[in-house]
Design an enzyme around this catalytic site. Sequence first.
Site, mmCIF file in Angstrom:
data_model
loop_
_atom_site.group_PDB
_atom_site.id
_atom_site.type_symbol
_atom_site.label_atom_id
_atom_site.label_comp_id
_atom_site.label_asym_id
_atom_site.label_seq_id
_atom_site.Cartn_x
_atom_site.Cartn_y
_atom_site.Cartn_z
ATOM 1 N N GLU A 156 58.325 -4.132 88.914
ATOM 2 C CA GLU A 156 59.749 -4.487 88.755
ATOM 3 C C GLU A 156 59.959 -5.379 87.542
ATOM 4 O OE1 GLU A 156 62.361 -3.785 90.933
ATOM 5 O OE2 GLU A 156 61.289 -2.922 92.632
ATOM 6 N N THR A 204 57.280 -6.626 84.319
ATOM 7 C CA THR A 204 56.118 -7.515 84.315
ATOM 8 C C THR A 204 56.565 -8.944 83.995
ATOM 9 O OG1 THR A 204 55.735 -7.247 81.948
ATOM 10 C CG2 THR A 204 54.642 -5.655 83.419
ATOM 11 N N PHE A 238 60.699 -6.850 71.973
ATOM 12 C CA PHE A 238 59.907 -5.734 72.506
ATOM 13 C C PHE A 238 60.498 -4.362 72.206
ATOM 14 C CE2 PHE A 238 62.653 -7.381 75.831
ATOM 15 C CZ PHE A 238 63.233 -6.259 76.378
#
Lengths: 387, 249
Positions: A366, A368, A386
Amino acid sequence: MFFPVDYYHIYESLSDEERMIQRSIRQFVDEKFLPIIADFHARGVFPTELIPLLGEMGLLGVTIPEEYGGAGLSHTVYGLAMQELERGDSGLRSFASVQGSLVMYPIYTYGSEEQKRRWLPGLASGKLIGCFGLTEPDHGSDPGGMETKALKTDGGYILNGSKMWITNGMLADVAVVWAKLDGIVRGFLVEKERQGFTARAVKGKYSLRASDTAELSFMDCFVPEENILPQAQGLRAPLSCLNEARYGIAWGAVGAAMACYNEALEYSKTRTQFGRAVASFQITQQKLVEMLNEITKAQLLCRQLGLLKDNGKAQYYHVSLAKRNNVHMALDIARSARSILAANGITDEYQTIRHMLNLESVLTYEGTHEIHTLIVGEHITGFNAFK
Amino acid sequence: MNIAVCVKQVPDTETRIKLTDDHKAVNEDDINFILNPYDEFAVEEALQLKEKNDGEVTIISLGPDRVTSAIRSALAMGADKAIHIKAEQHPADPAVTAEALAAVLKEGNYDLILLGKQAIDDDHTQMASLLAEELDLPAVTVVIKLDIEGDKITAEREIDGAHEVVECSLPAIIAAQRGLNEPRYASLKGIMRAKKIQIEAKEMSLADGQLEIVEFNYPPQKSAGKIVGDSADAVPELLRLLHEEAKVI
């Protein structure tokens, strides 16, 4: 009966009914779940016989309105319920999380009236079980890269692809499956008997053993037009579901931590070494105080997050901060509690190592720990780290 | 079927009892109060009968304001109505409680009155019989199985070394024993529904009663065990001591 630590009298600020709900679920976990969990964990099986009781108690779809069979209650109550269930086992909480937040929530939020009437009452009672397929073998933190595709055909859609780490995957009567249709992520309700849909259990788990985890495969699997979730368009839809589940996890992890703290504290007071209780040693006290310290902070975080959510003010980054903090602290506490229990802590005579192993999964599922860090990082700096 | 369930609020079974300094009462400061476990069987039985035959379940409890939380627990399981007979404390004499309960029960015209076989705090085990006297109704105590056909009751009772089956007719008083059923957990919806039910509060002047609590005392400290021997030779001596001193065999 388990007396949970509440050092700052945080639960006293709950309403009488909320506290009664807390006690009722606690009693259920004490009487029906804890006596059997070690065995189910050892065998790697979810105790399905408890599902009807979870339904009767209203633990499946806590926030879903009563007209669809849910309990129609607040997010605070949902959080409390998840905390009590995970005090038993993260696998038990996962079952309820998936059913409520990842199956009933998307059907309720993005489904047609017909879909809601068809599925929600059965899911609320536990007569039907659902699972949620977003993660793929090669796309975990990066769900936007999903390879599962839907192709429009006469009267419906053809699905191809596979989904991995799917909780309730073997048990599910219906899967909420996310796939790209013309490059846009859409949600599909896939009944278990659909041709081309198979589920295979994930074997060899050291963590969440009392939870059903599967890989789902779709090979030219046809679903009719009425099975697409009409209101879900784009990746935001499945992410909104995860946000609901993560909220429950933030509360749930505290339950696991409270169970470990309680066990370590009681053990340390009765276990003697060098002729005195191990609780009388400074290093043990430091460990216990650190646990209490982190649990108290996490409880306050949950309480406030619940209030924010009930007032419609909780944002995804609030949920991320609570998930990353609470799961991380719970895992630390489980490990620390295990060290107090020492050798006794490695067997299933005690619950701590089971929580510890489970929390390794909870740390990375759910979203990291790292992704949640970067979600909050992006929110406060404006830079996405990211993508 | 119009059913009344008389319930009592008692300290949690895991409470470590502390006495007041004068040993006249139990110190209630840190006590977690619950619905008397035997009364839970009575509530469950009433709810099952209601589900089978329709009707209404009324919870009746006597005691200080805190007992409303035990009443709420019973309502959360699914009872319909509740009456709280207000009292500063639980009377020392069960006859006083019975008289007050009976006065309320008379007004309700109930087909069946259920209660636990005893309260786990004072263990008097008198209420069913006292109510039977007050209301001139049959009472069946220590009931582990209950069948009602029309107005005929068949009840199975637990007695020493056997089960006894008795019959009587409605209206009657039934005192529940463990094993009668498995009480349900209060559901989330049930708890929220119970919140909306108005508990009827009754002011009543209670009789003085004939019993007075003179003092409470802690049970004697357990003395250290005795090791009789460590081989089979010690068995006869162990048997003798268990029989003559401990008087357990």
